[in-house]
Design a protein around this motif. Structure first.
Motif, PDB file in Angstrom:
ATOM      1  N   LEU A  97      95.014  91.005 -44.266  1.00 42.55           N
ATOM      2  CA  LEU A  97      94.916  89.596 -43.848  1.00 42.55           C
ATOM      3  C   LEU A  97      94.526  89.527 -42.480  1.00 42.55           C
ATOM      4  O   LEU A  97      93.930  88.856 -42.133  1.00 42.55           O
ATOM      5  CB  LEU A  97      96.555  88.895 -43.692  1.00 42.55           C
ATOM      6  N   PHE A  98      94.846  90.456 -41.663  1.00 40.02           N
ATOM      7  CA  PHE A  98      94.359  90.563 -40.268  1.00 40.02           C
ATOM      8  C   PHE A  98      92.835  90.700 -40.049  1.00 40.02           C
ATOM      9  O   PHE A  98      92.278  90.034 -39.246  1.00 40.02           O
ATOM     10  CB  PHE A  98      94.968  92.149 -39.247  1.00 40.02           C
ATOM     11  N   THR A  99      92.328  91.792 -40.814  1.00 37.92           N
ATOM     12  CA  THR A  99      90.680  91.684 -41.001  1.00 37.92           C
ATOM     13  C   THR A  99      89.834  90.628 -41.406  1.00 37.92           C
ATOM     14  O   THR A  99      89.100  90.096 -40.899  1.00 37.92           O
ATOM     15  CB  THR A  99      90.227  93.064 -41.438  1.00 37.92           C
ATOM     16  N   ILE A 100      90.787  89.812 -42.592  1.00 37.00           N
ATOM     17  CA  ILE A 100      89.881  88.796 -43.016  1.00 37.00           C
ATOM     18  C   ILE A 100      90.019  87.598 -41.920  1.00 37.00           C
ATOM     19  O   ILE A 100      89.230  86.720 -41.802  1.00 37.00           O
ATOM     20  CB  ILE A 100      90.719  88.064 -44.219  1.00 37.00           C
ATOM     21  N   PHE A 101      91.309  87.256 -41.437  1.00 40.88           N
ATOM     22  CA  PHE A 101      91.566  86.356 -40.446  1.00 40.88           C
ATOM     23  C   PHE A 101      90.556  86.414 -39.120  1.00 40.88           C
ATOM     24  O   PHE A 101      90.067  85.382 -38.846  1.00 40.88           O
ATOM     25  CB  PHE A 101      92.870  86.633 -39.769  1.00 40.88           C
TER      26      PHE A 101
ATOM     27  N   GLY B 281      88.650  99.670 -42.650  1.00 39.27           N
ATOM     28  CA  GLY B 281      88.119 101.000 -42.860  1.00 39.27           C
ATOM     29  C   GLY B 281      88.247 101.844 -41.404  1.00 39.27           C
ATOM     30  O   GLY B 281      88.862 102.688 -41.469  1.00 39.27           O
ATOM     31  N   VAL B 282      87.460 101.148 -40.685  1.00 40.90           N
ATOM     32  CA  VAL B 282      87.453 101.368 -39.433  1.00 40.90           C
ATOM     33  C   VAL B 282      88.758 101.619 -38.489  1.00 40.90           C
ATOM     34  O   VAL B 282      89.109 102.855 -37.785  1.00 40.90           O
ATOM     35  CB  VAL B 282      86.671 100.584 -38.386  1.00 40.90           C
ATOM     36  N   LEU B 283      89.922 100.629 -38.966  1.00 36.04           N
ATOM     37  CA  LEU B 283      91.126 100.819 -38.338  1.00 36.04           C
ATOM     38  C   LEU B 283      92.260 101.298 -38.998  1.00 36.04           C
ATOM     39  O   LEU B 283      93.180 100.990 -38.854  1.00 36.04           O
ATOM     40  CB  LEU B 283      91.470  99.253 -37.730  1.00 36.04           C
ATOM     41  N   ALA B 284      91.828 101.749 -40.137  1.00 36.26           N
ATOM     42  CA  ALA B 284      92.723 102.279 -41.192  1.00 36.26           C
ATOM     43  C   ALA B 284      93.904 102.934 -40.568  1.00 36.26           C
ATOM     44  O   ALA B 284      95.078 102.616 -40.967  1.00 36.26           O
ATOM     45  CB  ALA B 284      92.197 103.126 -42.282  1.00 36.26           C
ATOM     46  N   GLY B 285      93.912 103.815 -39.716  1.00 32.80           N
ATOM     47  CA  GLY B 285      94.904 104.687 -39.184  1.00 32.80           C
ATOM     48  C   GLY B 285      95.890 104.085 -38.330  1.00 32.80           C
ATOM     49  O   GLY B 285      97.089 104.480 -38.008  1.00 32.80           O
ATOM     50  N   VAL B 286      95.261 102.704 -37.664  1.00 29.17           N
ATOM     51  CA  VAL B 286      96.333 102.028 -36.643  1.00 29.17           C
ATOM     52  C   VAL B 286      96.572 100.866 -36.947  1.00 29.17           C
ATOM     53  O   VAL B 286      97.366 100.221 -36.139  1.00 29.17           O
ATOM     54  CB  VAL B 286      95.614 101.987 -35.334  1.00 29.17           C
TER      55      VAL B 286
ATOM     56  N   ILE C 171      96.433  84.733 -36.831  1.00 31.78           N
ATOM     57  CA  ILE C 171      97.067  86.133 -36.803  1.00 31.78           C
ATOM     58  C   ILE C 171      98.583  85.988 -36.029  1.00 31.78           C
ATOM     59  O   ILE C 171      99.671  86.418 -36.959  1.00 31.78           O
ATOM     60  CB  ILE C 171      96.204  87.118 -35.837  1.00 31.78           C
ATOM     61  N   LEU C 172      98.792  85.347 -35.144  1.00 29.15           N
ATOM     62  CA  LEU C 172     100.096  85.156 -34.510  1.00 29.15           C
ATOM     63  C   LEU C 172     100.902  84.157 -35.249  1.00 29.15           C
ATOM     64  O   LEU C 172     102.476  84.500 -35.109  1.00 29.15           O
ATOM     65  CB  LEU C 172      99.992  84.622 -32.986  1.00 29.15           C
ATOM     66  N   GLY C 173     100.267  83.168 -36.027  1.00 30.86           N
ATOM     67  CA  GLY C 173     101.366  82.226 -36.719  1.00 30.86           C
ATOM     68  C   GLY C 173     101.546  82.630 -37.920  1.00 30.86           C
ATOM     69  O   GLY C 173     102.669  82.372 -38.310  1.00 30.86           O
TER      70      GLY C 173
ATOM     71  N   LEU D 292      82.829  92.490 -44.543  1.00 30.67           N
ATOM     72  CA  LEU D 292      83.305  92.676 -43.225  1.00 30.67           C
ATOM     73  C   LEU D 292      84.535  93.176 -42.961  1.00 30.67           C
ATOM     74  O   LEU D 292      85.042  94.028 -42.191  1.00 30.67           O
ATOM     75  CB  LEU D 292      82.626  91.432 -42.231  1.00 30.67           C
ATOM     76  N   ALA D 293      85.299  92.317 -43.638  1.00 31.24           N
ATOM     77  CA  ALA D 293      86.896  92.662 -43.435  1.00 31.24           C
ATOM     78  C   ALA D 293      87.228  94.077 -43.946  1.00 31.24           C
ATOM     79  O   ALA D 293      87.865  94.748 -43.201  1.00 31.24           O
ATOM     80  CB  ALA D 293      87.607  91.535 -43.986  1.00 31.24           C
TER      81      ALA D 293
END
Length: 453
Positions: free
Chosen positions: A140-144, A52-57, A324-326, A46-47
């Motif tokens: 990390l962002f997508t895994i989190f 892949g969906v958000l790869a550009g941003v 994510i923020l920490g 899923l991550a």
């Protein structure tokens, strides 16, 4: 039975509250699924999909996240709006000491420099800041997001109570740990080391692990996934030796796991819990119960406390924001600085020099070249494999690949996540643990390598 603790009443649906969410959690976090590069777990799939969906941003998103985490500290400290001062969650996230405030400020500056390629190239190069902002942090962002959201399935519905009861007689004598810690290790092994750290941190915050247990689990059992191990062995051009490579990693890691909890700095950690209590959680099985029956009883009691889907998703969302923020700023700041030092200075070559006599004593070919790789992994686990590219000896490349995986602590990911969590491990302790793991696993791995080659 008089020797049993007072029975807690549970609803007739408690068994299903335990079984169904726990099975979903096992499916998401611990079920191997085949992918192009090997095997992974559904949460990681899923991550990868979201990445892949958000790869550009994603680099832009991560920069914004890091800046928000920094601004939040100053708003919490100086503006002090009611909605933040009244929130325990906000205090935990933004009411931090001066050191971590500086880390977040540095992370914000580095993220902006890398995103817009401002300043010296060695800051935003693809092998330094670019590696962190464009490769590791998006991962990390997508895994989190998915790990944080679905983590309550493993934590809140009795699975840990059930497994803990079954494995206490294995985990406690071997590794000085509660039985429930086996879940952390398995999740790391099949999925990702950072997921294991996240799970351990959450258990520590909720009072299920003491400071010592949390430190031991995070630094000893947050193993690298099978998938990443495949990448490492392929990078040193020994993909055809994956089976002996991974068997060596498991054996050496097992030896380290037996020793590390029993020596400083881990052995010196207090048996104290996050709330300040010092009474160790009772894992004994009362007379009249088997491990299975007692584990099932505790699991149903735990599951029966969950009544509402809204709370489940609220807890999951808090997990996501907390991670994510920490964690992201810590990984960006410390990881980038560590990789810059590794790439553009001779510091790691100097630090590796003392290993040359040891490697020569163990008859490792090209010992001088191999010595640098033994310390550069502290910056990033992938660097030893890259540095090994110029080494001709297959045996030396095999040893480097195995050691880099068993060292576990690397600042660009797992080490950064540990430092950004509530787990009581300081930076200098991570250095000591890294060195000790190297000294423990290197002779074991070298001995096996001599038998193979």
């Amino acid at each position: 039975m008089s020797s049993n603790p007072k029975e807690q009443e549970v609803s007739s649906s408690a068994i299903w509250k335990f079984i169904i969410p726990s099975l979903i959690g096992v499916a998401l976090f611990m079920t191997p699924v085949p992918v192009e590069d090997g095997v992974t777990i559904p949460v990681a799939v899923l991550a990868d999909w979201l990445q892949g969906v958000l790869a550009g941003v994603l680099p832009e998103i991560m920069t914004i996240v890091i800046i928000i985490s920094t601004l939040g500290v100053f708003v919490q400290k100086f503006a002090k709006p009611d909605f933040m001062t009244r929130s325990e969650f906000s205090k935990n996230l933004f009411d931090i000491n001066i050191f971590w405030t500086v880390v977040r400020v540095v992370a914000s500056i580095l993220a902006v420099m890398v995103l817009f390629q401002i300043g010296p190239e060695w800051v935003w190069d693809d092998y330094t800041g670019g590696l962190l902002l464009r490769d590791l942090l998006p991962l990390l962002f997508t895994i989190f997001i998915f790990a944080g959201l679905f983590l309550p399935l493993l934590l809140n519905f009795g699975l840990l109570e059930f497994v803990g009861s079954l494995l206490i007689k294995v985990m406690r004598p071997l590794f000085t740990l509660p039985g429930r810690s086996s879940i952390d290790s398995l999740t790391s092994w099949l999925g990702d080391g950072t997921i294991g750290v996240i799970l351990t941190n959450k258990q520590y915050e909720e009072g299920f692990y003491s400071k010592r247990e949390a430190a031991v689990i995070a630094s000893t059992f947050s193993v690298v996934s099978i998938t990443f191990s495949l990448v490492i062995i392929a990078e040193v051009d020994l993909a055809h030796m994956f089976v002996p490579f991974y068997a060596t990693v498991i054996f050496a890691g097992f030896i380290a796991a037996l020793i590390m909890p029993r020596i400083p700095p881990l052995s010196l950690k207090k048996t104290e819990y996050a709330d300040g209590g010092t009474t160790e959680l009772d894992e004994s099985i009362p007379s009249g119960h088997s491990p299975v029956s007692w584990g099932l009883k505790k699991a149903k009691e735990r599951a029966d406390k969950n009544h509402d889907v809204k709370t489940f998703f609220r807890d999951g969302a808090k997990n996501v924001l907390d991670m994510i923020l920490g964690v992201a700023p810590v990984v960006m700041a410390i990881g980038t600085i560590a990789v810059i030092i590794a790439e553009f200075t001779p510091v790691f070559a100097w630090l590796g020099a003392p290993y040359v006599p040891l490697l020569e004593l163990m008859r490792v070919p090209e010992a001088a070249a191999a010595s640098e790789t033994l310390v550069v992994g502290f910056a990033d686990m992938f660097l030893p494999a890259i540095f090994a590219g110029g080494i001709e000896s297959e045996m030396t490349r095999f040893i480097i690949a195995c050691v880099s995986v068993t060292q576990l602590i690397y600042l660009s990911e797992v080490g950064g996540v540990i430092l950004g969590s509530k787990i009581p491990l300081r930076f200098w302790e991570l250095i000591v643990i890294f060195v000790l793991r190297t000294l423990i696993t290197l002779p074991v791995i070298t001995l096996i390598a001599h038998m193979i080659f």
